[in-house]
Design a protein around this motif. Sequence first.
Motif, short mmCIF file in Angstrom:
data_model
loop_
_atom_site.label_atom_id
_atom_site.label_comp_id
_atom_site.label_asym_id
_atom_site.label_seq_id
_atom_site.Cartn_x
_atom_site.Cartn_y
_atom_site.Cartn_z
N UNK A 24 0.81 -1.23 0.00
CA UNK A 24 0.00 0.00 0.00
C UNK A 24 0.84 1.27 0.00
N UNK A 25 2.16 1.17 0.13
CA UNK A 25 2.98 2.39 0.21
C UNK A 25 2.93 3.14 -1.12
N UNK A 26 2.69 4.45 -1.03
CA UNK A 26 2.62 5.25 -2.25
C UNK A 26 4.03 5.68 -2.66
N UNK A 27 4.12 6.19 -3.89
CA UNK A 27 5.41 6.60 -4.43
C UNK A 27 5.72 8.03 -4.03
N UNK A 28 6.98 8.37 -4.11
CA UNK A 28 7.41 9.72 -3.83
C UNK A 28 8.49 10.09 -4.84
N UNK A 29 8.68 11.39 -5.08
CA UNK A 29 9.68 11.80 -6.08
C UNK A 29 10.61 12.85 -5.50
N UNK A 30 11.87 12.72 -5.84
CA UNK A 30 12.83 13.79 -5.60
C UNK A 30 13.65 13.96 -6.88
N UNK A 31 13.59 15.12 -7.46
CA UNK A 31 14.21 15.43 -8.77
C UNK A 31 13.88 14.31 -9.77
N UNK A 32 14.88 13.53 -10.20
CA UNK A 32 14.59 12.48 -11.18
C UNK A 32 14.56 11.10 -10.52
N UNK A 33 14.48 11.09 -9.21
CA UNK A 33 14.47 9.80 -8.50
C UNK A 33 13.06 9.48 -8.01
N UNK A 34 12.61 8.34 -8.43
CA UNK A 34 11.30 7.86 -7.99
C UNK A 34 11.53 6.92 -6.81
N UNK A 35 11.01 7.31 -5.65
CA UNK A 35 11.29 6.56 -4.42
C UNK A 35 10.23 5.48 -4.21
#
Lengths: 436, 566
Positions: free
Chosen positions: B328-339
Amino acid sequence: MIPVLAVQRFPPPQFTETGHLLPPLTGPLARALTLEYLDVAVLLAALALAAWLALRQRSRNWLATLGIFSLLYFGFWRKGCVCSIGSIQNIAQALGDPSAGVPLTVLAFGLLPLVFALLFGRVFCAAVCPHGALQDLMLIKPVAVPPWLEHGLRLLAHTYLGLAMVFAATGGGYIICQYDPFVPIFRFSGAMTLVVAGVALLVVGLFIGRPYCRFLCPYGVLLGLAARVSRWRVRITPDTCTQCRLCEQSCPVGAINPSTLDAPIRDAAADKRRLVWLIALLLVLLAAGLGLGGLAGTNLARRHRIVNLAERVHQEDLGLVADTTDASAAWRATGAPVADLYTAAQDLRRRYVLAGRLCGLWIGLVIGLKLITLAIRRRRKDYEADQARCIACARCYLYCPQELRRLGLPVPEAPPSALEGVVASDRPQAEAQSRS
Amino acid sequence: MNPSSRQVGHELALAVALAAALFVLLLGGLLAWNEVQGKVSTLVNSGELTRLHEELRTRPKDEALKEKIRHLDLQLRTSTFYRLQLSRKGVRALLLGLAAFLVSAHAVRRYRRQPPDPTTWGARQPEREARQWRLARYAVAALCLATASAAWLLSLQPVRLPERAAAPPGGAPDFPSREEVLRNWPAFRGPNGSGVAPAASVPLAWDVKTGLNIRWTTAIPLHGFSSPIIWSNSVFLTGANSASSVVYRLDADSGALLWTAAVKLPGGVRLPTPKVAENNSLAAPTPVTDGRRVYAIFPNGAIAAFDFSGRQVWACNIGPLDNSYGYAASLSIFTVALMVQIDRGAAEDGLSKMLALDTRTGRILGQARREVAASWASPIVVEINGQPQLLTCAAPFVIAYDPANGKELWRNKCLESDVAPSPIYASNIVVVVAPNNAIIGLHPGETGIVWKAEDGVPDATSPVSDGTRLYIVNSEGLLTCYNLQTGKVLWTHEFETPFYASPAIAGNVLILLNFKGVAHLLALGDKYSPLGQGTVGEVCGASPVPLGTRLYIRGQQHLFCIESKP
């Protein structure tokens, strides 16, 4: 430091209570340079001796003796390495990768037999190559291979040469060495499949003269090309060919071109038309080779460890494969950026595409020229050794009555003339053609 | 040589040749048998030894078993090295036999050699030779075809490697500016993952039945508990069933469904449907967008990027993502990195990791192993003291990473059990939840905690803060307001319906959306102060999205856009 892929052959004992001490790991010491120079000196001497024995002494027995020496020295003693056949890969690698060097001894092993072939024909094959000597010893009851099959199978060696050059020049490995069927025999050790292949070739070699040399040896292709223009060459007869046909079936490697005096007169116009078509076909084959070689290049690149690793890592990342390999796990442990790996792999793939195209061109050229030579019948007055195919083994000499006379040996009685099979009315015309 | 000695010599050579051939064949056969036997029962691949070793792992102190292994090890070693020695000696004997055979066979051949007699060969047949040449051309042509076919076959289905990242069109950067992000709602619970939209102003009442303040309603074909995300005038959300995992793009103004894009893994790979809890769905993680592409992950392990036209840019399987309730964990973004936070199993299993994928290609930029248990919380990227930090929660640690390089910045061991609520960061306090146990406030970078509270602890919903107060509603319907800095309860209010959607703040309005689709709107403050109520008439598990003058609510079957009508 040179990275090597190695695992222990046997797992160490699991328990220390027995007091067994594992011996420290040792690596083989590099061969002393003087010994390497000695190898080159032996090669040079053997080549010179083979040339002298084949062309001047015309002695089969001494050539066979020299062959046994070469088999023992370059084969069983030097364990098939360094060998001239494999050395062309070092040279190709140095040509493809400027950072790769070629040891002088390896260069000498690669070039000396070619220089001798340019001067004296394939004297290296005659008695210096351990592979050839081993097969020569095995030949007990020679059986002639039909010419059509011979011409077809010989192209395998050209293809093998092309692929070997592609892989060597692009860092994809030395396939000639990797798949050498006789080196495991020289070393008494090797992959079971290769041992089986080597033994199978030797068994075939009981009846078919030098199957590896004729149909697979990539170095033989280069030697054949050099021998085509050799300054001095094997002549079956030391004097005038009497068309006796005695040598016709003497060559175990099918390298004697018979006289064409009794060949029927051909339709010159039809020959010309066929030649035009075949030249056009040659162009098509070159284009096809260029295209298909490029297409195949991407997959040939898989032999390169970087490309192979990149593909594996990519498949693992996509979830197309469940586990990791030793290589991919080790690479992941380095923490190196995957982008760098992919970039390196893409660069390598581009090199392989280029190399694949060149290989395709080579194969297209060889096939096209082969078809042309099969369509053109050169006129020959005498029975002659084929310059490219003749391995200078000197077997044919003693079949020639002129040679027997030279040696003072008894000559078979009343050898029939080759022209006996020609219709009487055609004979003057045939002789006139041969004169022209 | 006279004929009689020639005859004797011939017969002798023949006898030796036959004997040597027999010897070579027999010895060769024996050596082959020895080799095959060695392969079957060698020390390296002994099935019995492997089995005993496996057994020893479960019973490490079993001395009898160890003795048995020692015995078998010694037995196998003895047998293996005996075989090797036998093989070495045998090969030498074989070569000697072969040499004897060759010498004698050549001698036989020499004795039997007759001068060639061409008269027995018959006249040369030009037609036959011409036919051979014609056949040779066919043989060469056949080889040509075989080579061409091999080359063509080699060209089929190469593994496609990701190309170098293409330059962004028009020279635009590969990721949005901070201002762009703040203008939108690009991820689960908004730009900072905090659920706060300070500038938003939403209606205080709506009703689907009467159409009050309902701007549009759009049916969503596939269900999911994921929340909508907004970029400019686009709304994205995900849905899935056992056959398909899809991303929807809707027009934010009209609610029109612009496209539906199903995830297609390379090679047409179909992933098995994961088992998820009854109150979960096959599309629980919320997608994320950087304004260039939208990224979605599904519990079956598929992750994909689509551009705004619905074209799949890349997709891969990063699974398995199996856990007890469903990923269920949602995604997160930092610059061009998809966490991507992948927490599985128990902490000691070593299955958990944080992945950073390149948003442009899907390639792995880096990964960090996590010694944590399975979790359902989403990672958030926040700026703490001028430094971006990726905050993650999973028992037993709150771990902060530098999102630029994946290095761990700090960790705090304060969590336990199945962590599903996501962390938030406000006024230098990180608030995390240990479900059914405690709500914890801590300062980033410290190993201790600032406060711990045990009232109204949620098991699924995340907290929200206006900077001075903390609001938490749990699945039993208990709303608790805390002092953010001290953790003291300011007030509580009990609703009689469960809540699974995390609360949000729009301007100075607290939005609480219960499972029945009724939203309670409260004024932010030190006392319970209801402002209004709205209903969408269907089950709601996704968190509400306030942006601008609109509020987006995802129900069981529809997406609702709520906005005051002029």
